[in-house]
Enzyme design. Structure first.
Site, PDB file in Angstrom:
ATOM      1  N   ASN A   1      -5.682  -4.389  -6.285  1.00  0.00           N
ATOM      2  CA  ASN A   1      -6.837  -3.914  -5.707  1.00  0.00           C
ATOM      3  C   ASN A   1      -6.825  -2.302  -5.478  1.00  0.00           C
ATOM      4  OD1 ASN A   1      -9.326  -4.183  -3.543  1.00  0.00           O
ATOM      5  ND2 ASN A   1      -7.572  -3.443  -2.474  1.00  0.00           N
TER       6      ASN A   1
ATOM      7  N   LYS B   1     -12.574   1.677 -14.529  1.00  0.00           N
ATOM      8  CA  LYS B   1     -13.053   0.275 -14.075  1.00  0.00           C
ATOM      9  C   LYS B   1     -13.641  -0.434 -15.391  1.00  0.00           C
ATOM     10  CE  LYS B   1     -12.081   0.379  -9.764  1.00  0.00           C
ATOM     11  NZ  LYS B   1     -11.055  -0.437  -9.031  1.00  0.00           N
TER      12      LYS B   1
ATOM     13  N   ASP C   1       0.873  -1.225  -0.148  1.00  0.00           N
ATOM     14  CA  ASP C   1      -0.210  -0.097  -0.045  1.00  0.00           C
ATOM     15  C   ASP C   1       1.094   1.352   0.066  1.00  0.00           C
ATOM     16  OD1 ASP C   1      -3.339   0.416   0.868  1.00  0.00           O
ATOM     17  OD2 ASP C   1      -1.996   1.934   0.862  1.00  0.00           O
TER      18      ASP C   1
ATOM     19  N   TYR D   1     -14.266   7.448 -13.001  1.00  0.00           N
ATOM     20  CA  TYR D   1     -13.900   6.229 -12.186  1.00  0.00           C
ATOM     21  C   TYR D   1     -14.685   4.921 -12.918  1.00  0.00           C
ATOM     22  CZ  TYR D   1     -14.600   2.972  -7.998  1.00  0.00           C
ATOM     23  OH  TYR D   1     -14.349   1.628  -7.323  1.00  0.00           O
TER      24      TYR D   1
HETATM   25  P1  NAI Z   1      -9.769   2.217   0.409  1.00  0.00           P
HETATM   26  O1  NAI Z   1      -9.718   3.434  -0.024  1.00  0.00           O
HETATM   27  O2  NAI Z   1     -10.224   1.735   1.897  1.00  0.00           O
HETATM   28  O3  NAI Z   1      -8.623   1.372  -0.113  1.00  0.00           O
HETATM   29  C1  NAI Z   1      -8.003   1.663  -1.026  1.00  0.00           C
HETATM   30  C2  NAI Z   1      -6.329   1.609  -0.728  1.00  0.00           C
HETATM   31  O4  NAI Z   1      -5.656   1.691  -1.996  1.00  0.00           O
HETATM   32  C3  NAI Z   1      -5.811   2.387   0.214  1.00  0.00           C
HETATM   33  O5  NAI Z   1      -5.287   1.837   1.281  1.00  0.00           O
HETATM   34  C4  NAI Z   1      -5.117   3.302  -0.460  1.00  0.00           C
HETATM   35  O6  NAI Z   1      -3.823   3.806   0.418  1.00  0.00           O
HETATM   36  C5  NAI Z   1      -4.268   2.615  -1.452  1.00  0.00           C
HETATM   37  N1  NAI Z   1      -3.901   3.124  -2.742  1.00  0.00           N
HETATM   38  C6  NAI Z   1      -4.483   4.172  -3.369  1.00  0.00           C
HETATM   39  N2  NAI Z   1      -3.519   4.887  -4.248  1.00  0.00           N
HETATM   40  C7  NAI Z   1      -2.429   4.003  -4.348  1.00  0.00           C
HETATM   41  C8  NAI Z   1      -1.078   3.873  -4.925  1.00  0.00           C
HETATM   42  N3  NAI Z   1      -1.133   4.702  -5.964  1.00  0.00           N
HETATM   43  N4  NAI Z   1      -0.506   3.205  -4.737  1.00  0.00           N
HETATM   44  C9  NAI Z   1      -0.473   2.168  -3.864  1.00  0.00           C
HETATM   45  N5  NAI Z   1      -1.627   2.093  -2.898  1.00  0.00           N
HETATM   46  C10 NAI Z   1      -2.515   2.779  -3.309  1.00  0.00           C
HETATM   47  O7  NAI Z   1     -11.094   1.552  -0.617  1.00  0.00           O
HETATM   48  P2  NAI Z   1     -11.609   0.230  -0.886  1.00  0.00           P
HETATM   49  O8  NAI Z   1     -13.110   0.583  -0.856  1.00  0.00           O
HETATM   50  O9  NAI Z   1     -11.227  -0.919  -0.039  1.00  0.00           O
HETATM   51  O10 NAI Z   1     -11.251  -0.084  -2.535  1.00  0.00           O
HETATM   52  C11 NAI Z   1     -10.422  -0.941  -2.940  1.00  0.00           C
HETATM   53  C12 NAI Z   1     -10.951  -1.349  -4.371  1.00  0.00           C
HETATM   54  O11 NAI Z   1     -12.111  -1.741  -4.564  1.00  0.00           O
HETATM   55  C13 NAI Z   1     -10.538  -0.021  -5.233  1.00  0.00           C
HETATM   56  O12 NAI Z   1      -9.997  -0.601  -6.457  1.00  0.00           O
HETATM   57  C14 NAI Z   1     -12.032   0.651  -5.263  1.00  0.00           C
HETATM   58  O13 NAI Z   1     -12.068   1.228  -6.576  1.00  0.00           O
HETATM   59  C15 NAI Z   1     -12.771  -0.792  -5.280  1.00  0.00           C
HETATM   60  N6  NAI Z   1     -14.068  -0.828  -5.137  1.00  0.00           N
HETATM   61  C16 NAI Z   1     -14.860  -0.205  -3.981  1.00  0.00           C
HETATM   62  C17 NAI Z   1     -15.964  -0.078  -3.670  1.00  0.00           C
HETATM   63  C18 NAI Z   1     -16.585   0.483  -2.642  1.00  0.00           C
HETATM   64  O14 NAI Z   1     -17.874   0.604  -2.487  1.00  0.00           O
HETATM   65  N7  NAI Z   1     -15.607   0.467  -1.366  1.00  0.00           N
HETATM   66  C19 NAI Z   1     -17.037  -0.853  -4.690  1.00  0.00           C
HETATM   67  C20 NAI Z   1     -16.609  -1.136  -5.859  1.00  0.00           C
HETATM   68  C21 NAI Z   1     -15.235  -1.501  -6.242  1.00  0.00           C
END
Ligand code: NAI
Length: 249
Positions: A89, A159, A36, A155
């Site tokens: 992810n 995706k 991360d 977004y």
């Molecule tokens: P979150 O914001 O809790 O986690 C995302 C993580 O990615 C964070 O820990 C962040 O530090 C890390 N991150 C961001 N940019 C980065 C980079 N350049 N390099 C390394 N790490 C990086 O979000 P969540 O909800 O857990 O999302 C995870 C995945 O699921 C994402 O791809 C999101 O688009 C997808 N998603 C989320 C949904 C939701 O409702 N929360 C629904 C559908 C998909």
């Protein structure tokens, strides 16, 4: 479904879905590299896994940086001797704006993290897995990778690219023993969706067939299945995890 002797990499593993996946892989015996951008969040996940008796290490990565991504794969190999499972992810959302009002800087940032960075991760993982003779990759797409969600054009586009890359790679590497699948969650209770008012949250939950959003673990369970040998004939699939929302479309 066990992952003994497997090494799993999860990017964005400091966040909601990624941390749930990392913990689940570890609880099933995998050695897990938690990757991360956010070191504090990632280290906390590693501590939790270790406290529960699992094996895990943190690697700080910016997935948009090619060199850094290649170092991440080398780290997996040097630390644990290989890379069998990759859960790509890491991702970001953007503020809700109509297409013509969304600034180009936001477009570039979202496409960079959600789409271009996946190219970098996939390439590095595929190079390793080709040489090693196989592997399983799971990408986190979204319901927004299958259908549009209003006010989220960058977004949604990013995706859809995740889905395209998943299918392309699945076809090209099937005979190399590498399966590539994606999960397409609906709305999940994570930090990404945390900044809603109570009213917005209630309204959203009301729209959901199950009356609530998904938990990160409900997404992680599908990720783990897709990464497992039980899913040996599942390739190029995009698994919807939305409690039935898209069934009414
Ligand atoms: P979150 O914001 O809790 O986690 C995302 C993580 O990615 C964070 O820990 C962040 O530090 C890390 N991150 C961001 N940019 C980065 C980079 N350049 N390099 C390394 N790490 C990086 O979000 P969540 O909800 O857990 O999302 C995870 C995945 O699921 C994402 O791809 C999101 O688009 C997808 N998603 C989320 C949904 C939701 O409702 N929360 C629904 C559908 C998909």
């Amino acid at each position: 479904m066990m992952f003994s002797d497997k090494v799993a990499l999860v990017t964005g593993a400091g966040g909601g879905i990624g941390s749930a996946a990392a913990k689940l892989f570890a609880s099933k015996g995998a050695k897990v590299v938690v990757a991360d951008f956010n070191a504090e969040a990632g280290e906390a996940v590693v501590s939790e896994i270790r406290n529960d008796g699992g094996e895990s290490s943190f690697f700080r990565v910016d997935v948009t940086d090619e060199l850094n991504v290649n170092e991440m794969i080398s780290f997996c190999v040097e630390r644990y001797g290989g890379l069998h499972i990759a859960h790509n992810n890491a991702g970001i959302l953007h503020e809700a704006k109509r297409f013509h009002e969304l600034d180009l800087g936001t477009w570039d940032r979202v496409m960079n993290v959600n789409a271009r960075a996946l190219v970098l991760c996939l390439r590095a993982e595929l190079v390793h897995m080709l040489a090693a003779g196989g592997g399983a990759i799971v990408n986190t797409a979204s319901g927004a990778g299958i259908a549009a969600a209003p006010m989220l054009s960058a977004y949604v586009t990013s995706k859809h690219a995740v889905v395209g890359m998943t299918k392309s790679a699945a076809l090209e590497y099937a005979r190399d023993g590498i399966r590539v699948n994606a999960v397409a969650p609906g709305t999940v209770e994570t930090p990404m969706t945390a900044n809603m008012t109570a009213q917005q949250r209630d309204a959203l939950n009301e729209l959901m067939p199950l009356g609530r959003m998904a938990t990160p673990d409900e997404v992680a369970q599908v990720v783990a299945f897709l990464a497992s040998d039980e899913a040996s004939y599942v390739n190029g699939a995009v698994y919807t995890i939305d409690g039935g929302s898209s069934a009414s479309a």
